[in-house]
Design a protein around this motif. Structure first.
Motif, short mmCIF file in Angstrom:
data_model
loop_
_atom_site.label_atom_id
_atom_site.label_comp_id
_atom_site.label_asym_id
_atom_site.label_seq_id
_atom_site.Cartn_x
_atom_site.Cartn_y
_atom_site.Cartn_z
N PHE A 40 77.63 -21.79 92.69
CA PHE A 40 77.40 -22.12 91.28
C PHE A 40 77.51 -23.62 90.95
O PHE A 40 76.66 -24.18 90.28
N ASN A 41 78.63 -24.27 91.38
CA ASN A 41 78.84 -25.71 91.14
C ASN A 41 78.79 -26.08 89.66
O ASN A 41 78.25 -27.13 89.30
N LEU A 42 79.33 -25.23 88.81
CA LEU A 42 79.43 -25.56 87.39
C LEU A 42 80.66 -26.44 87.15
O LEU A 42 81.63 -26.40 87.90
N PHE A 43 80.61 -27.20 86.06
CA PHE A 43 81.76 -28.01 85.67
C PHE A 43 82.73 -27.12 84.89
O PHE A 43 82.42 -26.67 83.79
N GLU A 44 83.90 -26.90 85.46
CA GLU A 44 84.87 -25.97 84.87
C GLU A 44 85.42 -26.45 83.53
O GLU A 44 85.87 -25.66 82.72
N ASN A 45 85.41 -27.77 83.31
CA ASN A 45 85.97 -28.33 82.08
C ASN A 45 84.96 -28.41 80.94
O ASN A 45 85.26 -28.94 79.87
N MET A 46 83.75 -27.89 81.17
CA MET A 46 82.71 -27.95 80.15
C MET A 46 82.29 -26.54 79.75
O MET A 46 82.35 -25.61 80.55
N THR A 47 81.81 -26.41 78.52
CA THR A 47 81.26 -25.14 78.07
C THR A 47 79.94 -24.86 78.80
O THR A 47 79.35 -25.76 79.43
N VAL A 48 79.48 -23.64 78.69
CA VAL A 48 78.19 -23.25 79.25
C VAL A 48 77.08 -24.16 78.72
O VAL A 48 76.24 -24.67 79.48
N LEU A 49 77.08 -24.38 77.40
CA LEU A 49 76.04 -25.22 76.81
C LEU A 49 76.09 -26.63 77.36
O LEU A 49 75.06 -27.21 77.74
N LYS A 50 77.28 -27.20 77.43
CA LYS A 50 77.42 -28.58 77.92
C LYS A 50 77.01 -28.69 79.38
O LYS A 50 76.41 -29.68 79.80
N ASN A 51 77.33 -27.66 80.18
CA ASN A 51 76.90 -27.65 81.57
C ASN A 51 75.38 -27.79 81.70
O ASN A 51 74.89 -28.41 82.63
N CYS A 52 74.68 -27.20 80.74
CA CYS A 52 73.22 -27.23 80.78
C CYS A 52 72.63 -28.47 80.09
O CYS A 52 71.42 -28.69 80.15
N MET A 53 73.47 -29.25 79.44
CA MET A 53 73.02 -30.46 78.76
C MET A 53 73.28 -31.73 79.57
O MET A 53 72.51 -32.68 79.50
N ILE A 54 74.34 -31.74 80.35
CA ILE A 54 74.84 -32.99 80.92
C ILE A 54 73.82 -33.66 81.85
O ILE A 54 73.63 -34.88 81.82
N GLY A 55 73.15 -32.87 82.68
CA GLY A 55 72.15 -33.45 83.58
C GLY A 55 70.98 -34.05 82.83
O GLY A 55 70.48 -35.13 83.19
#
Length: 248
Positions: free
Chosen positions: A92-107
């Protein structure tokens, strides 16, 4: 006559780790709309090949051309290339300190320099696409494995890539969660998404692929349409590998 549709061309690709040759003279092409499944035993070089294509590993030899440009050239903008040739990882490699939405925005914000508002709109669109819009404020630790992987797919899609690489996207999931991820991948394939999928899900490879590559000991031992590979494999090794799986 289909040359104009070639997006990615891998030629004589090799990869060594010290004295160990993991990939040997790998050749194949990816055209628009292809769904190429890469199958083979553990240790055959499948994931290493994907990691070379994504430049997470530096090839030891050969070339990888994206629209004619060798992406191993030092002048290539690697983050921009990865935005166009996205990758979905096994874990998965998601950022644990970010919300689902933020994970999809940051890149989108960091790499594609998309505005916050636009990044949020795209993130929500693709989260809806994978059925995860109701979890936009959740953190990854609150999600199941299948939900995490769907978020990871949405994150990759939000970059609007031309090709998506999947590195055994269901292997870390409990069996009951595999289907929800495969359903998303089925839908993407039907929509014409160009995909390279390292997988042990033989039914998916048989039913969805336009081409199947069977790898063994760092080489592509056999490749062809799924009906050829699953219905009438030529190589003894391919037959023996497929005989381990039922219902394929």
């Amino acid at each position: 006559m289909e040359k104009e549709n070639v997006i990615l061309e891998v030629s004589h690709l090799g990869k060594n780790f010290g004295t160990h040759q993991v990939l040997k003279d790998i050749d194949f092409k990816v055209q628009t709309g292809d769904v190429i499944s890469i199958i083979g035993a553990s240790g055959s070089g499948k994931s290493t090949m994907l990691r070379c294509i994504n430049l997470m590993e530096e090839p030891s030899g050969g070339s990888i051309r994206y629209h004619g440009t060798d992406i191993t050239d030092s002048k290539v903008d690697v983050p921009a290339y990865r935005a166009k040739v996205g990758m979905v990882f096994q874990n998965f490699n998601l950022f644990e300190n970010m919300t689902v939405l933020k994970n999809c925005m940051i890149g989108q914000q960091k790499v594609a320099k998309v505005s916050r508002d636009e990044a949020g709109k795209k993130a929500l669109f693709y989260l809806k696409k994978v059925g995860m819009e109701q979890y936009i404020n959740a953190r990854p630790k609150q999600l199941s494995g299948g939900q995490k992987q769907r978020v990871a797919i949405a994150r990759a899609l939000a970059m609007e890539p031309e090709i998506l690489l999947f590195d055994e996207p269901t292997s870390a999931l409990d069996p009951q969660m595999v289907g929800e991820v495969l359903n998303v991948m089925h839908a993407l394939a039907k929509e014409g998404m160009t995909m390279l999928v390292v997988t042990h899900e033989m039914a998916f490879a048989r039913d969805v692929s336009t081409e199947v590559l069977y790898m063994s000991d760092g080489v592509i031992l056999e490749q062809g349409a799924p009906e050829e590979i699953f219905g009438n494999p030529k190589k003894t090794e391919t037959k023996e590998f497929l005989s381990r799986f039922r219902n394929c």
